[in-house]
Write a protein that holds these residues in place. Structure first.
Motif, PDB file in Angstrom:
ATOM      1  N   UNK A 108      26.890 -41.942   5.498  1.00 47.61           N
ATOM      2  CA  UNK A 108      25.442 -42.136   5.275  1.00 47.61           C
ATOM      3  C   UNK A 108      25.266 -43.037   4.049  1.00 47.61           C
ATOM      4  N   UNK A 109      25.664 -44.284   4.229  1.00 45.05           N
ATOM      5  CA  UNK A 109      25.661 -45.228   3.112  1.00 45.05           C
ATOM      6  C   UNK A 109      24.279 -45.420   2.506  1.00 45.05           C
ATOM      7  N   UNK A 110      23.269 -45.457   3.346  1.00 39.22           N
ATOM      8  CA  UNK A 110      21.933 -45.729   2.825  1.00 39.22           C
ATOM      9  C   UNK A 110      21.495 -44.641   1.840  1.00 39.22           C
ATOM     10  N   UNK A 111      21.667 -43.371   2.251  1.00 41.98           N
ATOM     11  CA  UNK A 111      21.286 -42.290   1.353  1.00 41.98           C
ATOM     12  C   UNK A 111      22.122 -42.309   0.070  1.00 41.98           C
ATOM     13  N   UNK A 112      23.424 -42.613   0.222  1.00 35.37           N
ATOM     14  CA  UNK A 112      24.278 -42.679  -0.958  1.00 35.37           C
ATOM     15  C   UNK A 112      23.804 -43.763  -1.924  1.00 35.37           C
ATOM     16  N   UNK A 113      23.492 -44.937  -1.382  1.00 38.09           N
ATOM     17  CA  UNK A 113      23.035 -46.026  -2.234  1.00 38.09           C
ATOM     18  C   UNK A 113      21.733 -45.661  -2.935  1.00 38.09           C
ATOM     19  N   UNK A 114      20.850 -44.965  -2.220  1.00 37.91           N
ATOM     20  CA  UNK A 114      19.598 -44.534  -2.842  1.00 37.91           C
ATOM     21  C   UNK A 114      19.852 -43.560  -3.991  1.00 37.91           C
ATOM     22  N   UNK A 115      20.829 -42.662  -3.823  1.00 39.09           N
ATOM     23  CA  UNK A 115      21.134 -41.757  -4.940  1.00 39.09           C
ATOM     24  C   UNK A 115      21.725 -42.515  -6.114  1.00 39.09           C
ATOM     25  N   UNK A 174      33.085 -43.272  -6.831  1.00 40.74           N
ATOM     26  CA  UNK A 174      33.690 -44.601  -6.917  1.00 40.74           C
ATOM     27  C   UNK A 174      33.814 -45.263  -5.554  1.00 40.74           C
ATOM     28  N   UNK A 175      34.231 -44.494  -4.540  1.00 42.47           N
ATOM     29  CA  UNK A 175      34.416 -45.099  -3.226  1.00 42.47           C
ATOM     30  C   UNK A 175      33.107 -45.669  -2.689  1.00 42.47           C
ATOM     31  N   UNK A 176      31.992 -44.994  -2.962  1.00 43.63           N
ATOM     32  CA  UNK A 176      30.693 -45.500  -2.515  1.00 43.63           C
ATOM     33  C   UNK A 176      30.283 -46.740  -3.312  1.00 43.63           C
ATOM     34  N   UNK A 177      30.548 -46.713  -4.603  1.00 46.78           N
ATOM     35  CA  UNK A 177      30.178 -47.845  -5.464  1.00 46.78           C
ATOM     36  C   UNK A 177      30.917 -49.105  -5.038  1.00 46.78           C
ATOM     37  N   UNK A 206      32.119 -49.757  -2.150  1.00 50.81           N
ATOM     38  CA  UNK A 206      31.887 -50.088  -0.737  1.00 50.81           C
ATOM     39  C   UNK A 206      30.504 -50.651  -0.482  1.00 50.81           C
ATOM     40  N   UNK A 207      29.531 -50.252  -1.277  1.00 57.34           N
ATOM     41  CA  UNK A 207      28.146 -50.558  -0.944  1.00 57.34           C
ATOM     42  C   UNK A 207      27.716 -51.910  -1.497  1.00 57.34           C
ATOM     43  N   UNK A 208      26.621 -52.435  -0.941  1.00 53.39           N
ATOM     44  CA  UNK A 208      26.118 -53.763  -1.293  1.00 53.39           C
ATOM     45  C   UNK A 208      25.246 -53.693  -2.536  1.00 53.39           C
ATOM     46  N   UNK A 209      25.908 -53.587  -3.686  1.00 49.15           N
ATOM     47  CA  UNK A 209      25.159 -53.452  -4.935  1.00 49.15           C
ATOM     48  C   UNK A 209      25.052 -54.794  -5.657  1.00 49.15           C
ATOM     49  N   UNK A 210      26.131 -55.519  -5.801  1.00 49.68           N
ATOM     50  CA  UNK A 210      26.099 -56.805  -6.497  1.00 49.68           C
ATOM     51  C   UNK A 210      26.930 -57.825  -5.760  1.00 49.68           C
ATOM     52  N   UNK A 211      26.810 -59.084  -6.170  1.00 44.91           N
ATOM     53  CA  UNK A 211      27.540 -60.151  -5.476  1.00 44.91           C
ATOM     54  C   UNK A 211      29.021 -60.129  -5.826  1.00 44.91           C
ATOM     55  N   UNK A 212      29.367 -59.519  -6.969  1.00 44.81           N
ATOM     56  CA  UNK A 212      30.744 -59.585  -7.450  1.00 44.81           C
ATOM     57  C   UNK A 212      31.529 -58.372  -6.996  1.00 44.81           C
ATOM     58  N   UNK A 267       7.858 -50.202   0.517  1.00 40.95           N
ATOM     59  CA  UNK A 267       8.772 -51.341   0.381  1.00 40.95           C
ATOM     60  C   UNK A 267      10.213 -50.854   0.325  1.00 40.95           C
ATOM     61  N   UNK A 268      11.080 -51.492   1.083  1.00 40.93           N
ATOM     62  CA  UNK A 268      12.495 -51.122   1.083  1.00 40.93           C
ATOM     63  C   UNK A 268      13.167 -51.732  -0.144  1.00 40.93           C
ATOM     64  N   UNK A 269      13.666 -50.870  -1.016  1.00 49.87           N
ATOM     65  CA  UNK A 269      14.358 -51.363  -2.210  1.00 49.87           C
ATOM     66  C   UNK A 269      15.795 -51.765  -1.910  1.00 49.87           C
ATOM     67  N   UNK A 270      16.290 -51.374  -0.755  1.00 50.48           N
ATOM     68  CA  UNK A 270      17.702 -51.584  -0.436  1.00 50.48           C
ATOM     69  C   UNK A 270      17.875 -52.894   0.315  1.00 50.48           C
ATOM     70  N   UNK A 271      18.792 -53.696  -0.155  1.00 44.36           N
ATOM     71  CA  UNK A 271      19.143 -54.912   0.562  1.00 44.36           C
ATOM     72  C   UNK A 271      20.049 -54.539   1.731  1.00 44.36           C
ATOM     73  N   UNK A 272      19.807 -55.193   2.865  1.00 42.20           N
ATOM     74  CA  UNK A 272      20.619 -54.912   4.037  1.00 42.20           C
ATOM     75  C   UNK A 272      21.972 -55.618   3.968  1.00 42.20           C
ATOM     76  N   UNK A 273      22.069 -56.613   3.114  1.00 45.47           N
ATOM     77  CA  UNK A 273      23.327 -57.312   2.911  1.00 45.47           C
ATOM     78  C   UNK A 273      23.641 -57.307   1.422  1.00 45.47           C
TER      79      UNK A 273
END
Length: 888
Positions: free
Chosen positions: A869-876, A700-703, A705-711, A182-188
């Motif tokens: 490599x946003x996906x790998x960064x978000x996974x970390x 910080x730049x990854x946090x 930039x990435x799709x973590x929360x709505x806010x 299962x993909x834990x990462x949201x694409x948006x």
């Protein structure tokens, strides 16, 4: 066992080569920490080399392997907590912090049964769930973990045959395989609606069925301690939510989104109620041939048949001679009609939000004679059913199930959560100007949004009762005019018409900054002295004041923020008493120590006298939901701790220093807090190189930039001053320094401790003052979790001149804080007094380290110009957060 199953899944799904690589990395990380001292440096070098040269196609599976492992580790630890609670159930002494322990402590302290009963019966605990931009697990992942947890419980509780054990183990393995696939990462970026669904999972799956048990636990614990019944007890817990109503810095929360969230909570609640009523109708099969129904029940059935002839015609033949079943069918039909209205209203709103409808809100579906107009009508019906069952001799054949449903309705109303709205105070001021000006005034976007939101709240109250949404929190309140402006706006839409009958919303100032906390007493005093506002508060019954633990800490450091929060909570109860107004303090806590986190009961008992007084309210942030509420037993333990702490504090039986001693301690703490503030400000705000270091030595730049929360991560454009406290803390957790939770503490303690008699007084304060003891305990935990050698690797990402200026100061303060914490607590190693937590951290950290090494490599590569490599960064980010806990 879970780790072994994950290993099997890795071999099957990814191959032996990937599994061998993961095992090599894992063992190197363990050697780096636990191997012979002389070999640790070599293991660290080999680990760094292994991860830096990892083939590109193996990076993501390795990150995911450790992340899924932490999911399973967290599950195992939660299950262990459940085991411990069950083990204590058979002990002579109850589990520490439990309700039984609470009432025994009250009795031993000389609190009479009547006084304890009155405190329990008047207790109000409100937990407000919030979204969290560092934790947004997909609902499908939560469901898989829930099923795995059920397997663990079955394994403990049941004596399975060998075949059953084999099947159960295979089912657990299948669940872990599905979790891996299962993909834990949201694409948006998750929408507000996604966050609503996430928090709804915990309420629907856990709290909905659990909350009636809270009253039962209180009754049993009281009876065991005092050997007499507690008596009638309203459920003391209320569940509120900011998710869908938090407009502070989140442009995605529009008036339509807020109204949709209200309807989403209502529709979900009504669906649960419909199912519950249907089940009760099936169960209440008492026949009038064997049980005589009281006249009040028969009269209510006649009234139902008159009002709902179609329902009567449908069910009369099927419920002949079964009066309680027939009553529940009427209840079910009315709930279905109420649900249909809510669903139609939400569908209409969704069409408008999608641009497919142009009707005004007044044209929405309304009116249905069968529908309940308010939860009070439903509680009246259910109370009638319960009372008539008891009167007819059915107290043990259905009445308790009805009372359990009645308890849920009293807690939840029609909605699974009561929405609260939050908006910036400046929006209230701007909106009030547009209402009061006799000339045309430009309406700001914030003002328009606030007025639209208040209009939506007024409409929701007309359709579903006041409990749909009745709280407006004003973030960054700076003065009494902010609150008066919000009241004027509320009155303009009919939420606060002058006079008792029309006061339908609480205006809650939120004091967040250090200056605002220091000014809060004067602001609240001015408000309660204002005749018009005082009339409004009397109509509402209490003044709620929210205090934030985040922004002040970010501004001035942990010690100075704690001092300001303590002073605020000492002053506000006295001001409320002078005004003759009940006070409710709302604690805006996060999970991290830098944002007010810590053990729930310890945190409550550390509050100043009078700060609870029977009313306790606090936020429960998104990541807290997983480890506090993921299982019914965990949730019940969490609620026990909060309720027990609130009772002990209300009745003021915990040991406290006397007035003179407290004054001496407070003066000493304020002195060391000032020393800590100077050290913190000198680094974070006064050294121009710090912001550059922070931006480059953390992800910080990854946090941001990435799709973590709505806010968004910032309230507005700008530098570090506009960055929200959550990404500020989260960034420092990711690089393992956890700096906001301790920087300046060592300097503050040292500045006081070096005075003659200073160390002796600090040890005396740690032993005698719950406030200081709780703070030291939290800092000790954070220092044990931090990994300064990993932080040093992140520091290498910063430009050399910036790194050389900032990193040594951080390392020096970290060492100073460790020395002084150990000296005051008189321990040789951190957490010597908490072996359970010490072991948990020691077991987790080696598995977090590889994720940190990989994150560093990904950041270094990206900043050198390689492909992002946003996906790998978000996974970390997710993996480190899962391993560290207490991240935001």
């Amino acid at each position: 066992m879970l780790g072994h199953l994950l290993g099997e899944v890795l071999r099957e799904q990814e191959g032996q080569a990937l599994f061998d690589q993961e095992e090599r990395i894992r063992l190197l990380s363990i050697r780096r920490r636990r191997g012979p001292h002389e070999g640790r440096a070599q293991a660290a070098a080999e680990l760094a080399e292994a991860l830096a040269t990892l083939p590109a196609e193996q990076v993501e599976p390795i990150i995911r392997a450790f992340t899924v492992y932490f999911r399973l580790v967290n599950l195992a630890e939660q299950h262990h907590r459940i085991r411990r609670a069950r083990a204590h159930a058979t002990d002579a002494e109850p589990q520490r912090g439990s309700l039984e322990a609470t009432f025994l402590a009250l009795r031993r302290a000389g609190v009479s049964a009547q006084r304890a009963r009155e405190a329990a019966q008047s207790l109000e605990v409100t937990l407000t769930v919030t979204a969290h931009p560092t934790e947004a697990s997909r609902r499908t992942v939560l469901a898989k973990l829930f099923r795995l947890a059920e397997y663990l419980e079955q394994r403990d509780r049941c004596a399975l045959t060998p075949v059953e054990q084999e099947r159960a183990l295979a089912a657990a393995r299948e669940e872990i395989t599905a979790l891996w696939q299962t993909d834990e990462i949201r694409h948006e970026r998750p929408s507000v609606g996604d966050e609503v669904k996430n928090v709804a999972w915990y309420i629907e799956e856990i709290l909905w069925d659990l909350l009636p048990d809270v009253s039962d636990q209180l009754e049993r614990a009281f009876a065991h301690a005092y050997n007499e019944p507690l008596g009638a007890l309203p459920n003391p817990v209320r569940i509120h939510s900011w998710v869908g109503g938090d407009m502070d810095g989140n442009p995605r929360v529009t008036p339509e989104v807020l109204e949709d969230a209200i309807l989403a909570y209502r529709v979900r609640g009504l669906r649960l109620l419909v199912r519950a009523a249907a089940r009760l109708g099936d169960a209440l099969s008492q026949s009038s041939r064997h049980v005589t129904p009281p006249p009040s029940l028969l009269a209510s059935l006649d009234e139902d048949a008159r009002r709902l002839p179609d329902v009567a015609a449908t069910w009369a033949p099927r419920t002949e001679g079964e009066p309680w079943r027939r009553k529940l069918r009427f209840v079910q039909a009315r709930l279905e009609a109420t649900l249909a209205l809510g669903e139609a209203r939400r569908a209409f709103l969704r069409r408008r939000m999608d641009g497919h409808g142009s009707e005004s809100p007044a044209a929405t579906p309304t009116g249905n004679e069968a529908a309940y107009s308010a939860p009070e009508e439903l509680t009246k019906d259910l109370a009638l059913v319960a009372d008539t069952l008891v009167a007819a001799g059915c107290a043990r054949s259905g009445a308790e199930e009805v009372r359990a449903l009645l308890a849920r309705v009293r807690v939840f109303g029609f909605s699974i959560a009561e929405l609260e709205a939050r908006a910036p105070a400046e929006d209230a001021r701007a909106a009030a100007r547009t209402l009061s000006s006799s000339t045309t005034v430009e309406v700001t976007s914030g003002a328009a949004r606030l007025l639209g939101a208040l209009d939506a709240i007024a409409r929701a109250q007309r359709e579903g009762g006041e409990r749909a949404c009745r709280t407006l929190i004003l973030s960054m309140t700076q003065g009494p005019d902010d609150v008066l402006a919000a009241l004027a706006c509320a009155r303009a839409v009919g939420l606060g018409i002058k006079g008792t009958a029309g006061a339908h919303i609480d205006i809650v100032p939120l004091f967040e900054s250090h200056d605002a906390l220091n000014a809060s007493a004067d602001i609240v005093r001015a408000l309660l002295d204002h005749p018009e506002y005082r009339e409004h508060v009397k109509a509402r019954g209490a003044q709620e004041v929210m205090i934030g633990y985040s922004d002040s800490s970010k501004e001035v450091g942990l010690l100075a923020a704690a001092a300001a929060l303590r002073r605020t909570q000492e002053a506000l109860p006295e001001i409320a008493r002078e005004a003759g107004i009940a006070l409710r303090i709302f604690h805006g806590r996060g999970e991290s120590v830098a944002r007010g986190g810590g053990p729930a009961q310890q945190a409550i008992l550390a509050l100043p006298p009078g700060a609870v007084a029977g009313r306790y309210k606090a936020t429960e942030q998104g990541e807290a939901l997983d480890h506090k509420y993921a299982r019914p037993q965990l949730a019940l333990r969490t609620l026990e701790l909060v309720l027990g702490g609130a009772l002990l504090h209300t009745l003021d039986v915990q040991p406290r220093p006397g007035d003179a001693q407290h004054a001496r301690y407070a003066a000493a703490f304020d002195e060391m807090a000032e020393g800590g503030r100077r050290a913190y400000r000198a680094l974070v705000w006064e050294d121009p190189r710090f912001e550059r270091f922070f931006a480059t030595a953390t992800p910080l730049d990854a946090i941001t930039r990435l799709n973590i929360g709505s806010r968004p991560s910032k309230r507005a454009s700008g530098g570090m001053e506009s960055l929200r406290a959550i990404p500020w803390v989260f960034s420092w957790t990711q690089n393992r320094a956890i700096l906001p939770a301790w920087y300046g503490v060592g300097s503050g303690l040292a500045s006081f401790g070096k005075k003659p008699g200073g160390v002796a007084q600090l040890r005396e304060m740690a032993a005698s003052w719950p406030f200081f003891s709780a703070l030291l305990s939290s800092v000790e935990m954070v220092l044990a979790k931090s990994e300064i050698s990993i932080f040093a690797r992140y520091a290498e990402l910063a430009p050399a001149d910036v790194r050389d200026a900032i990193a040594p100061r951080i390392l020096e303060e970290h060492a100073l804080t460790r020395r002084w914490i150990k000296r005051i607590l008189d321990v040789s190693k951190l957490l010597d007094g908490n072996p359970t937590l010490k072991r948990s951290i020691a077991l987790r950290n080696p598995y977090v380290d590889p994720l940190s090494y990989l994150q560093i490599e990904l950041l270094r590569s990206e900043r050198a110009g390689a492909d992002v490599r946003d996906r790998e960064l978000l996974l970390t980010l997710n993996g480190i957060a899962a391993g560290m806990r207490n991240t935001g």
